[in-house]
Design a protein around this motif. Structure first.
Motif, PDB file in Angstrom:
ATOM      1  N   LEU A   1       0.858  -1.176   0.000  1.00  0.00           N
ATOM      2  CA  LEU A   1       0.000   0.000   0.000  1.00  0.00           C
ATOM      3  C   LEU A   1       0.898   1.230   0.000  1.00  0.00           C
ATOM      4  CD1 LEU A   1      -2.718  -1.010   2.655  1.00  0.00           C
ATOM      5  CD2 LEU A   1      -2.687  -1.446   0.203  1.00  0.00           C
ATOM      6  N   GLU A   2       0.667   2.087  -0.995  1.00  0.00           N
ATOM      7  CA  GLU A   2       1.544   3.244  -1.176  1.00  0.00           C
ATOM      8  C   GLU A   2       0.855   4.528  -0.745  1.00  0.00           C
ATOM      9  OE1 GLU A   2       4.478   0.738  -2.870  1.00  0.00           O
ATOM     10  OE2 GLU A   2       4.580   2.786  -2.108  1.00  0.00           O
ATOM     11  N   CYS A   3       1.660   5.423  -0.193  1.00  0.00           N
ATOM     12  CA  CYS A   3       1.147   6.712   0.255  1.00  0.00           C
ATOM     13  C   CYS A   3       2.166   7.783  -0.091  1.00  0.00           C
ATOM     14  CB  CYS A   3       0.911   6.669   1.758  1.00  0.00           C
ATOM     15  SG  CYS A   3       0.379   8.237   2.476  1.00  0.00           S
ATOM     16  N   VAL A   4       1.701   8.858  -0.709  1.00  0.00           N
ATOM     17  CA  VAL A   4       2.574   9.966  -1.088  1.00  0.00           C
ATOM     18  C   VAL A   4       1.958  11.271  -0.604  1.00  0.00           C
ATOM     19  CG1 VAL A   4       3.636  11.214  -2.991  1.00  0.00           C
ATOM     20  CG2 VAL A   4       3.390   8.737  -3.128  1.00  0.00           C
ATOM     21  N   GLN A   5       2.804  12.130   0.009  1.00  0.00           N
ATOM     22  CA  GLN A   5       2.323  13.455   0.430  1.00  0.00           C
ATOM     23  C   GLN A   5       3.184  14.537  -0.217  1.00  0.00           C
ATOM     24  OE1 GLN A   5       4.243  15.495   2.769  1.00  0.00           O
ATOM     25  NE2 GLN A   5       5.675  13.990   3.622  1.00  0.00           N
ATOM     26  N   ASP A   6       2.536  15.666  -0.484  1.00  0.00           N
ATOM     27  CA  ASP A   6       3.242  16.744  -1.187  1.00  0.00           C
ATOM     28  C   ASP A   6       3.439  17.970  -0.303  1.00  0.00           C
ATOM     29  OD1 ASP A   6       0.410  17.977  -3.207  1.00  0.00           O
ATOM     30  OD2 ASP A   6       0.711  17.788  -1.044  1.00  0.00           O
ATOM     31  N   MET A   7       3.427  17.779   1.004  1.00  0.00           N
ATOM     32  CA  MET A   7       3.488  18.904   1.935  1.00  0.00           C
ATOM     33  C   MET A   7       4.842  19.016   2.639  1.00  0.00           C
ATOM     34  SD  MET A   7      -0.296  18.267   3.458  1.00  0.00           S
ATOM     35  CE  MET A   7      -0.076  16.511   3.353  1.00  0.00           C
ATOM     36  N   ASP A   8       5.789  18.156   2.255  1.00  0.00           N
ATOM     37  CA  ASP A   8       7.110  18.158   2.885  1.00  0.00           C
ATOM     38  C   ASP A   8       7.029  17.880   4.390  1.00  0.00           C
ATOM     39  OD1 ASP A   8       9.958  20.316   3.351  1.00  0.00           O
ATOM     40  OD2 ASP A   8       9.894  18.324   2.439  1.00  0.00           O
ATOM     41  N   HIS A   9       6.043  17.068   4.776  1.00  0.00           N
ATOM     42  CA  HIS A   9       5.883  16.732   6.190  1.00  0.00           C
ATOM     43  C   HIS A   9       6.911  15.697   6.620  1.00  0.00           C
ATOM     44  CE1 HIS A   9       1.375  18.044   6.538  1.00  0.00           C
ATOM     45  NE2 HIS A   9       2.217  19.066   6.457  1.00  0.00           N
ATOM     46  N   GLU A  10       7.414  15.872   7.846  1.00  0.00           N
ATOM     47  CA  GLU A  10       8.392  14.925   8.363  1.00  0.00           C
ATOM     48  C   GLU A  10       7.747  13.608   8.790  1.00  0.00           C
ATOM     49  OE1 GLU A  10       9.921  19.053   8.855  1.00  0.00           O
ATOM     50  OE2 GLU A  10       8.032  18.066   9.344  1.00  0.00           O
ATOM     51  N   ASN A  11       6.561  13.712   9.384  1.00  0.00           N
ATOM     52  CA  ASN A  11       5.937  12.541  10.005  1.00  0.00           C
ATOM     53  C   ASN A  11       4.869  11.925   9.116  1.00  0.00           C
ATOM     54  OD1 ASN A  11       7.173  12.907  12.778  1.00  0.00           O
ATOM     55  ND2 ASN A  11       6.127  14.855  12.544  1.00  0.00           N
ATOM     56  N   MET A  12       4.900  10.612   9.020  1.00  0.00           N
ATOM     57  CA  MET A  12       3.884   9.890   8.281  1.00  0.00           C
ATOM     58  C   MET A  12       3.434   8.677   9.081  1.00  0.00           C
ATOM     59  SD  MET A  12       5.148  10.244   4.321  1.00  0.00           S
ATOM     60  CE  MET A  12       3.517   9.832   3.652  1.00  0.00           C
ATOM     61  N   PHE A  13       2.178   8.290   8.883  1.00  0.00           N
ATOM     62  CA  PHE A  13       1.536   7.294   9.736  1.00  0.00           C
ATOM     63  C   PHE A  13       0.676   6.349   8.902  1.00  0.00           C
ATOM     64  CE2 PHE A  13       2.375   9.756  13.600  1.00  0.00           C
ATOM     65  CZ  PHE A  13       2.537  11.029  13.086  1.00  0.00           C
ATOM     66  N   TRP A  14       0.587   5.115   9.342  1.00  0.00           N
ATOM     67  CA  TRP A  14      -0.383   4.170   8.809  1.00  0.00           C
ATOM     68  C   TRP A  14      -1.306   3.697   9.925  1.00  0.00           C
ATOM     69  CZ3 TRP A  14      -1.960   3.113   4.133  1.00  0.00           C
ATOM     70  CH2 TRP A  14      -1.103   3.339   3.035  1.00  0.00           C
ATOM     71  N   TYR A  15      -2.608   3.828   9.675  1.00  0.00           N
ATOM     72  CA  TYR A  15      -3.640   3.360  10.583  1.00  0.00           C
ATOM     73  C   TYR A  15      -4.524   2.365   9.858  1.00  0.00           C
ATOM     74  CZ  TYR A  15      -2.862   7.205  13.921  1.00  0.00           C
ATOM     75  OH  TYR A  15      -2.324   8.072  14.851  1.00  0.00           O
ATOM     76  N   ARG A  16      -5.201   1.543  10.626  1.00  0.00           N
ATOM     77  CA  ARG A  16      -6.314   0.791  10.091  1.00  0.00           C
ATOM     78  C   ARG A  16      -7.554   1.124  10.898  1.00  0.00           C
ATOM     79  NH1 ARG A  16      -5.868  -5.697  10.691  1.00  0.00           N
ATOM     80  NH2 ARG A  16      -8.139  -5.527  10.539  1.00  0.00           N
ATOM     81  N   GLN A  17      -8.684   1.148  10.189  1.00  0.00           N
ATOM     82  CA  GLN A  17      -9.936   1.469  10.845  1.00  0.00           C
ATOM     83  C   GLN A  17     -10.869   0.278  10.739  1.00  0.00           C
ATOM     84  OE1 GLN A  17     -12.596   4.115   8.869  1.00  0.00           O
ATOM     85  NE2 GLN A  17     -14.019   4.193  10.587  1.00  0.00           N
ATOM     86  N   ASP A  18     -11.352  -0.177  11.876  1.00  0.00           N
ATOM     87  CA  ASP A  18     -12.302  -1.288  11.934  1.00  0.00           C
ATOM     88  C   ASP A  18     -13.477  -0.890  12.808  1.00  0.00           C
ATOM     89  OD1 ASP A  18      -9.278  -2.782  12.121  1.00  0.00           O
ATOM     90  OD2 ASP A  18     -10.659  -3.486  10.575  1.00  0.00           O
ATOM     91  N   PRO A  19     -14.666  -1.360  12.468  1.00  0.00           N
ATOM     92  CA  PRO A  19     -15.864  -0.984  13.248  1.00  0.00           C
ATOM     93  C   PRO A  19     -15.705  -1.333  14.728  1.00  0.00           C
ATOM     94  CG  PRO A  19     -16.484  -2.083  11.210  1.00  0.00           C
ATOM     95  CD  PRO A  19     -14.996  -2.207  11.313  1.00  0.00           C
TER      96      PRO A  19
END
Lengths: 113, 114
Positions: free
Chosen positions: A21-39
């Motif tokens: 799973l790929e994630c790209v941000q264009d805000m030059d942010h230092e911190n990145m996170f992966w979450y999962r959401q379940d009911p």
């Protein structure tokens, strides 16, 4: 318009497959996170990264790994997908040392069959 | 251990009335709080925030109240509209901690009935 982009909105994978799973941000942010959401369980942190090539385990890292080779990209890897990894996966980024919130991607709905 | 709790999984409100969503936290080091709104099949979007130096913050129809002594915050939506129907997450941060991660509640699903 600043954004966090997740490469897929919907994915269907078979048990035992390796999933990226790929994630790209264009805000030059230092911190990145992966979450999962379940009911009923809310948002649970899988992994996060506060710098290139740095990673930290979150609350539920088992069965996952991550890669951050470039500042703008943070990848979540399911080494051998299982049905209990069927979930909504959310990537987020945040400027370091700030009182700003996260910017989230649109999410990837992963189904493992 | 869940450091941020939303004890009401769901809430139904008539259009035009007030919606009150509640959130409790256990970590006294949390000093920055946010509310996010999430529609199905979309990522959460930022709604409103509050720093621990304040006890209230308003933005249009949305107001967040913080009671530090009770470790409790609430989100008021007045008047409620059908488009407000979504899942609401509260989140908390200890800004002195370099981890820079938010701790989320389990969410409250709000339904505004026309």
């Amino acid at each position: 318009d600043v954004k966090v982009t997740q490469s897929s909105r919907y994915l269907v994978k078979r048990t035992g497959e390796k999933v990226f799973l790929e994630c790209v941000q264009d805000m030059d942010h230092e911190n990145m996170f992966w979450y999962r959401q379940d009911p009923g369980l809310g948002l649970r942190l899988i992994y996060f990264s506060y710098d290139v090539k740095m990673k930290e385990k979150g609350d539920i890292p088992e069965g996952y790994s991550v890669s951050r080779e470039k500042k703008e990209r943070f990848s979540l890897i399911l080494e051998s997908a299982s049905t209990n990894q069927t979930s909504m996966y959310l990537c987020a980024s945040r400027r370091g040392g700030s009182t700003y919130g996260y910017t989230f991607g649109s999410g990837t709905r992963l189904t493992v069959v | 251990d869940q450091q941020v709790k939303q004890n009401s999984p769901s809430l139904s409100v008539q259009e035009g009335r007030i919606s009150i969503l509640n959130c409790d936290y256990t970590n006294s080091m949390f000093d920055y709080f946010l509310w996010y709104k999430k529609y199905p099949a979309e990522g959460p979007t930022f709604l409103i925030s509050i720093s621990s130096i304040k006890d209230k913050n308003e933005d249009g129809r949305f107001t967040v109240f913080l009671n530090k002594s009770a470790k409790h915050l609430s989100l008021h939506i007045v008047p409620s509209q059908p488009g407000d129907s979504a899942v609401y997450f509260c989140a908390a941060d200890d800004t002195a901690n370099t981890g820079n991660q938010f701790y989320f509640g389990t969410g409250t699903s709000l339904t505004v009935i026309p």
